[in-house]
Design a protein around this motif. Structure first.
Motif, short mmCIF file in Angstrom:
data_model
loop_
_atom_site.label_atom_id
_atom_site.label_comp_id
_atom_site.label_asym_id
_atom_site.label_seq_id
_atom_site.Cartn_x
_atom_site.Cartn_y
_atom_site.Cartn_z
N GLU A 34 0.83 -1.20 0.00
CA GLU A 34 0.00 0.00 0.00
C GLU A 34 0.87 1.25 0.00
O GLU A 34 0.57 2.21 -0.71
CB GLU A 34 -0.93 0.00 1.21
N GLU A 59 -11.85 -7.52 11.66
CA GLU A 59 -11.44 -6.15 11.96
C GLU A 59 -10.35 -6.20 13.01
O GLU A 59 -10.44 -6.94 13.98
CB GLU A 59 -12.60 -5.32 12.46
N ARG A 61 -7.00 -3.64 14.85
CA ARG A 61 -6.15 -2.45 14.94
C ARG A 61 -4.71 -2.93 15.00
O ARG A 61 -4.35 -3.74 15.85
CB ARG A 61 -6.49 -1.63 16.17
N LEU A 77 -3.10 1.57 12.47
CA LEU A 77 -3.94 1.31 11.30
C LEU A 77 -5.13 0.47 11.72
O LEU A 77 -5.03 -0.34 12.64
CB LEU A 77 -3.15 0.55 10.23
N ARG A 78 -6.23 0.64 11.01
CA ARG A 78 -7.40 -0.19 11.22
C ARG A 78 -7.62 -1.00 9.96
O ARG A 78 -7.78 -0.45 8.87
CB ARG A 78 -8.61 0.66 11.54
N THR A 80 -9.95 -3.66 7.87
CA THR A 80 -11.28 -4.24 7.72
C THR A 80 -11.18 -5.29 6.63
O THR A 80 -10.80 -4.99 5.51
CB THR A 80 -12.31 -3.16 7.33
N ARG A 90 -9.51 -3.41 3.51
CA ARG A 90 -9.46 -1.95 3.57
C ARG A 90 -8.60 -1.54 4.75
O ARG A 90 -8.76 -2.05 5.86
CB ARG A 90 -10.86 -1.38 3.69
N MET A 91 -7.68 -0.62 4.50
CA MET A 91 -6.78 -0.15 5.53
C MET A 91 -7.00 1.34 5.73
O MET A 91 -7.01 2.10 4.77
CB MET A 91 -5.33 -0.42 5.09
N GLU A 92 -7.19 1.74 6.99
CA GLU A 92 -7.40 3.15 7.33
C GLU A 92 -6.36 3.57 8.35
O GLU A 92 -6.08 2.85 9.30
CB GLU A 92 -8.80 3.35 7.92
N LEU A 93 -5.82 4.76 8.15
CA LEU A 93 -4.87 5.32 9.09
C LEU A 93 -5.62 5.81 10.31
O LEU A 93 -6.56 6.60 10.20
CB LEU A 93 -4.09 6.47 8.45
N ASP A 94 -5.23 5.31 11.47
CA ASP A 94 -5.87 5.70 12.72
C ASP A 94 -5.12 6.84 13.41
O ASP A 94 -5.71 7.66 14.07
CB ASP A 94 -5.96 4.50 13.65
#
Length: 109
Positions: A34, A59, A61, A77-78, A80, A90-94
């Protein structure tokens, strides 16, 4: 019957241990891919940290240690989706947890 239960528990423990290690490798590779896709090819993922039950959930963290030259950062990162069993993750910056800078070359006198 008692031995069978012990062997079954041992086999389940070994299987989960293998899944736990492989999950870490898959997550590290996913984060590196990514970052490369976003154009951050100079960043290296040094390691990932995740909870013990992350390999059995969809899911999680994850904390990733990212290195760029003399700077290290810990990024939350989170995820899903499951990086091992799912095609779509799906990767989201926490958030940024820690930033460490190294100044100097260390070793020259």
């Amino acid at each position: 019957m008692g031995r069978f239960v012990i062997y079954l528990a041992l086999l389940a423990g070994l299987a989960y241990g293998g899944l736990y290690v492989y999950y870490g490798v898959a997550v590290k590779q996913l984060i590196q891919e990514e970052l490369d896709a976003l154009g951050f090819t100079a960043l290296q993922v040094a390691g990932v940290d995740y909870p013990p039950l992350a390999p059995v959930s969809n899911e999680a963290r994850v904390a990733a240690e990212v290195i760029y030259r003399g700077a290290e950062a810990s990024v939350e990162l989170r995820l899903t989706g499951h990086p091992v069993f799912s095609d779509e993750v799906r990767m989201e910056l926490d958030g940024l947890q820690a930033l460490r800078l190294t100044i100097g070359t260390g070793g020259q006198r």
